[in-house]
Design an enzyme around this catalytic site. Structure first.
Site, short mmCIF file in Angstrom:
data_model
loop_
_atom_site.label_atom_id
_atom_site.label_comp_id
_atom_site.label_asym_id
_atom_site.label_seq_id
_atom_site.Cartn_x
_atom_site.Cartn_y
_atom_site.Cartn_z
N SER A 128 0.76 -1.12 -0.03
CA SER A 128 0.01 -0.10 0.06
C SER A 128 0.96 1.27 0.15
O SER A 128 0.47 2.40 0.11
CB SER A 128 -0.86 0.09 1.34
OG SER A 128 0.03 -0.14 2.36
N ASN B 167 -2.19 -2.71 13.28
CA ASN B 167 -3.49 -2.63 13.24
C ASN B 167 -4.04 -1.56 13.82
O ASN B 167 -4.70 -0.65 13.41
CB ASN B 167 -4.09 -3.83 13.75
CG ASN B 167 -3.88 -5.10 12.74
OD1 ASN B 167 -3.20 -5.18 11.88
ND2 ASN B 167 -4.10 -6.49 13.39
N HIS C 23 -40.50 22.13 -10.09
CA HIS C 23 -40.50 21.19 -11.64
C HIS C 23 -39.93 21.78 -12.68
O HIS C 23 -40.36 21.61 -13.71
CB HIS C 23 -42.04 20.80 -11.90
CG HIS C 23 -42.59 20.09 -10.70
ND1 HIS C 23 -42.99 18.85 -10.28
CD2 HIS C 23 -43.36 20.92 -9.81
CE1 HIS C 23 -43.62 18.76 -9.24
NE2 HIS C 23 -44.06 19.83 -8.64
N SER D 215 -14.65 26.29 -26.42
CA SER D 215 -14.80 24.94 -27.17
C SER D 215 -13.78 24.95 -27.95
O SER D 215 -13.40 26.10 -28.73
CB SER D 215 -16.05 24.85 -27.81
OG SER D 215 -16.04 23.99 -29.10
N ASN E 147 -18.17 27.49 -21.71
CA ASN E 147 -18.85 26.45 -21.01
C ASN E 147 -18.47 26.30 -19.55
O ASN E 147 -17.32 26.69 -19.06
CB ASN E 147 -18.44 25.15 -21.86
CG ASN E 147 -18.67 24.84 -22.97
OD1 ASN E 147 -19.62 25.36 -23.54
ND2 ASN E 147 -17.91 24.12 -23.98
N TYR F 223 -9.13 -7.25 12.70
CA TYR F 223 -8.48 -6.67 11.29
C TYR F 223 -8.72 -7.59 10.45
O TYR F 223 -8.17 -8.86 10.41
CB TYR F 223 -6.94 -5.98 11.68
CG TYR F 223 -6.59 -5.60 10.19
CD1 TYR F 223 -6.46 -4.12 10.01
CD2 TYR F 223 -5.62 -6.39 9.35
CE1 TYR F 223 -6.15 -3.83 8.62
CE2 TYR F 223 -5.06 -5.90 8.28
CZ TYR F 223 -5.30 -4.48 7.98
OH TYR F 223 -5.10 -3.96 6.82
N GLN G 73 -7.61 -2.47 4.24
CA GLN G 73 -6.55 -1.55 3.41
C GLN G 73 -7.32 -0.53 2.16
O GLN G 73 -6.99 0.24 1.87
CB GLN G 73 -5.22 -2.17 2.97
CG GLN G 73 -4.21 -1.54 2.27
CD GLN G 73 -3.03 -2.36 1.86
OE1 GLN G 73 -2.27 -2.49 2.88
NE2 GLN G 73 -2.96 -2.97 0.80
N1 ARG Z 1 -1.09 -1.46 4.95
C1 ARG Z 1 -2.01 -1.84 6.07
C2 ARG Z 1 -3.40 -1.32 5.72
O1 ARG Z 1 -3.54 -0.28 5.43
C3 ARG Z 1 -1.84 -1.92 7.43
C4 ARG Z 1 -2.24 -2.86 8.19
C5 ARG Z 1 -1.62 -4.33 8.14
N2 ARG Z 1 -1.79 -5.03 9.33
C6 ARG Z 1 -1.76 -6.35 8.98
N3 ARG Z 1 -2.11 -7.18 9.88
N4 ARG Z 1 -1.30 -6.68 7.72
O2 ARG Z 1 -4.55 -1.79 6.57
#
Ligand code: ARG
Length: 467
Positions: free
Chosen positions: A25, A112, A158, A279, A287, A319, A324
Site C-alpha cells: 500500500s 492494526n 418542477h 470549445s 462552458n 483486522y 486497506q
Molecule cells: N497497510 C495496512 C492497511 O492499510 C496496514 C495494516 C496491516 N496489518 C496487517 N495485519 N497486515 O490496512
C-alpha cells in the site's frame, strides 16, 4: 528479492512479485507519513512511561523519526523493496538511521492499531482543511446575496416558473445546506478523534502505557473502549464519505442551478471568463466546466461511500486486509473536495447577475397565488379561491392576454368578490415583499436571514478548534 519482510522469522521464501504488487500500500499510503511519524513519536514517549524504553532511547527514536520526516518532506525518501506500507517503510528507515534500538518502538503495538490511529489523525486534519473551504464558500454566497436582496427572479418548482423570489434568497438556500454539512463535518471530526493506540493487534496491550495521555498528545479526545472493535472500526471513514457525499449532492444541485441560469436560454447569470472554458470547435461557446465537474464528481464521491460500505459489510471481527481498501476512497474524496471547492468559490465570487433578464423572465402567471390571496382577504376560503383563479387563468389564456389585461368585468363574471383594486396584485416586488415571515423571500426577511448566517459563520470562524 531479499526476505526482509516484517515476518521474515517465520518465512523461508521471499514474497512473490505479484503478491507485492497487490498487497503493498506504500504507493498510496505514503501520504500518511507525517501522521505515522507523529503517532510513533508519541508512542515512544508512552513506552518510556511504561518502563519499556529509557528516556535516551526514546530521544534517539524521536530524533531518528524527525530525520525520516525531513526526508519525506524534502522528497528524498527512497522506498526499499521490502517496504510494504508506510509503517514498514518508516520503521525500516528509522533502523537504518539509529540502529537496533529502532526495533523497540513496535513493542506492544501492531500495524492494526497503528494504521487506524494514523488514518484518524490524517482524516481530522483533512476535515479541518475542508471545513475552512466550506466556510469560504459560505462567505462568498453571503457576499453575493448582500448585493441582490431586492433583485427579483423566478423561483421554480418542477423547473417551471412558480413564484417570484429574490436572488439573495436563492443564493442563501445553498448557504444553509452547507451549514448543515459543516455541522456534520464537525460531528464526524469529533468521532474521528478516538484513539485506538494501545489496542495492539486485537487484544490490547500488556504494557502499562497511559492510553489517555498518549491520545491527548496526538490531539485525540478519547480512547477506544474495546481493542477488538478499535482495530477494525472504519466508521469514521464511512462518516467522512457520507458527509462528503451529501455535501457533494448539495454542491451538485447548486451547480445544476447555475448551469441552467448561466445558459444563454436563461441568461440570469454571467460567469467570469476565468472560470469557464471554450470549445475547440465552436468559437461562441463558454462552458461551465467547473459546475459540470461539481455535478459529475458528486457521483464519484458517492461511489466511494457505496464502495467502502460494501467492503465493510461482510468482515469478520478484527483486522482484515480488506480494510486497506479504506484509504484510496478517503484520499480521493478529500482530494476531490480540496480541488473542487477553491474553483467553486471562484465561480461564486466572480459571477454577475443580469437583473433585467431575470425580471423579464417573470410572468404574471407567477402571481396567480397572490390573486387567490386577494380573494382570501375578502373572505373566500382558499380552496374556492384557487378554483376561481384557475378559471381566471384559463380565461386569460383563451383571450390570449396577460392576467392583468383581462377586463375587470371578466374577473367579476367569475367571482363578484374580485375588488376594484385587483390589478394591484400584479406587482412582483409587492408579491415578494409580502412573504416576510421568518424564512421567507421578502427583502426584509432575507436581511434578517443574512444577519443570522453571518452570526453563524462568525461564531465558527472565531471559535477555537472544536476538539
Ligand atoms: N497497510 C495496512 C492497511 O492499510 C496496514 C495494516 C496491516 N496489518 C496487517 N495485519 N497486515 O490496512
Amino acid at each position: 528479492m531479499s526476505n526482509n519482510t516484517l515476518w521474515a522469522g517465520r518465512y523461508e521464501q521471499a514474497a512473490a512479485e505479484s503478491l507485492r504488487r497487490l498487497n503493498d500500500s506504500l504507493p498510496f499510503d505514503r501520504r500518511l507519513y507525517a501522521s505515522d511519524i507523529a503517532c510513533s513519536a508519541a508512542y515512544a514517549r508512552a513506552l518510556v512511561g511504561a518502563g519499556v524504553l529509557t528516556a535516551d532511547e526514546a530521544d534517539a527514536i524521536t530524533a531518528g523519526l524527525d530525520q525520516v520526516r525531513a526526508e519525506f518532506e524534502r522528497g528524498e525518501f527512497r522506498p526499499a523493496p521490502g517496504d510494504e506500507d508506510i509503517h514498514t517503510a518508516v520503521e525500516r528507515r528509522l533502523g537504518e538511521i539509529i540502529g537496533p534500538v529502532a526495533g523497540k518502538l513496535h513493542t506492544g503495538r501492531s500495524r492494526n492499531d497503528q494504521v487506524a490511529a494514523d488514518l484518524r489523525h490524517w482524516q481530522a486534519a483533512a476535515i479541518d482543511r475542508i471545513v475552512a473551504l466550506v466556510y469560504a464558500l459560505q462567505r462568498a454566497l453571503i457576499e453575493q446575496a448582500k448585493g441582490h436582496i431586492e433583485t427579483l427572479m423566478p423561483g421554480y418548482t418542477h423547473v417551471r416558473a412558480a413564484q417570484p423570489v429574490t436572488a439573495a434568497h436563492w443564493l442563501m438556500s445553498t448557504f444553509w445546506m452547507l451549514a448543515r454539512d459543516a455541522t456534520r463535518w464537525t460531528a464526524t471530526r469529533d468521532a474521528t478523534l478516538t484513539s485506538p493506540l494501545g489496542s495492539g493487534a486485537l487484544a490490547g496491550t500488556p504494557y502499562a502505557i497511559d492510553r489517555q495521555a498518549l491520545a491527548a498528545e496526538m490531539g485525540f479526545v478519547r480512547v477506544s473502549p474495546n481493542s477488538l472493535d478499535a482495530v477494525a472500526d472504519r466508521d469514521f471513514v464511512a462518516g467522512f464519505l457520507y458527509v462528503a457525499s451529501l455535501m457533494m449532492v448539495h454542491l451538485s444541485r447548486f451547480a445544476e442551478d447555475v448551469i441552467l441560469f448561466s445558459s444563454p436560454q436563461y441568461g440570469f447569470i454571467l460567469l467570469d471568463e476565468r472560470f469557464t472554458t471554450g470549445s475547440s470547435l465552436m468559437p461562441q461557446k463558454q462552458n461551465p466546466d467547473v459546475l459540470e465537474l461539481a455535478r459529475g464528481k458528486a457521483g464519484r464521491v458517492a461511489g466511494h461511500l457505496a464502495g467502502l460500505l460494501n467492503t465493510l459489510k461482510g468482515l469478520p471481527t478484527g483486522y482484515n486486509k480488506d480494510l486497506q481498501e479504506d484509504k484510496e476512497p478517503l484520499f480521493d474524496s478529500a482530494d476531490t473536495l480540496e480541488t473542487l471547492l477553491p474553483a467553486l468559490i471562484g465561480v461564486v465570487e466572480t459571477l454577475r447577475f443580469d437583473p433585467d433578464r431575470m425580471r423579464a423572465a417573470l410572468d404574471e402567471g407567477m402571481l396567480a397565488t397572490d390573486l387567490a390571496d386577494h380573494l382570501v382577504a375578502r373572505g373566500v376560503p382558499f380552496r374556492e379561491a384557487h378554483g376561481l383563479v384557475g378559471r381566471v387563468v384559463r380565461r386569460a389564456l383563451e383571450s390570449n392576454v396577460p392576467l392583468s389585461a383581462l377586463p375587470l368585468d371578466e374577473y367579476r363574471r367569475i367571482s363578484p368578490v374580485f375588488g376594484d383594486d385587483v390589478r394591484a396584485v400584479f406587482d412582483f416586488a409587492a408579491s415578494v415583499a409580502k412573504r416576510n415571515n421568518f424564512g421567507g423571500t421578502a427583502p426584509d426577511a432575507v436581511r434578517g436571514q443574512i444577519a443570522l448566517a453571518e452570526t453563524w459563520l462568525n461564531e465558527r470562524l472565531n471559535a477555537p478548534n472544536p476538539s
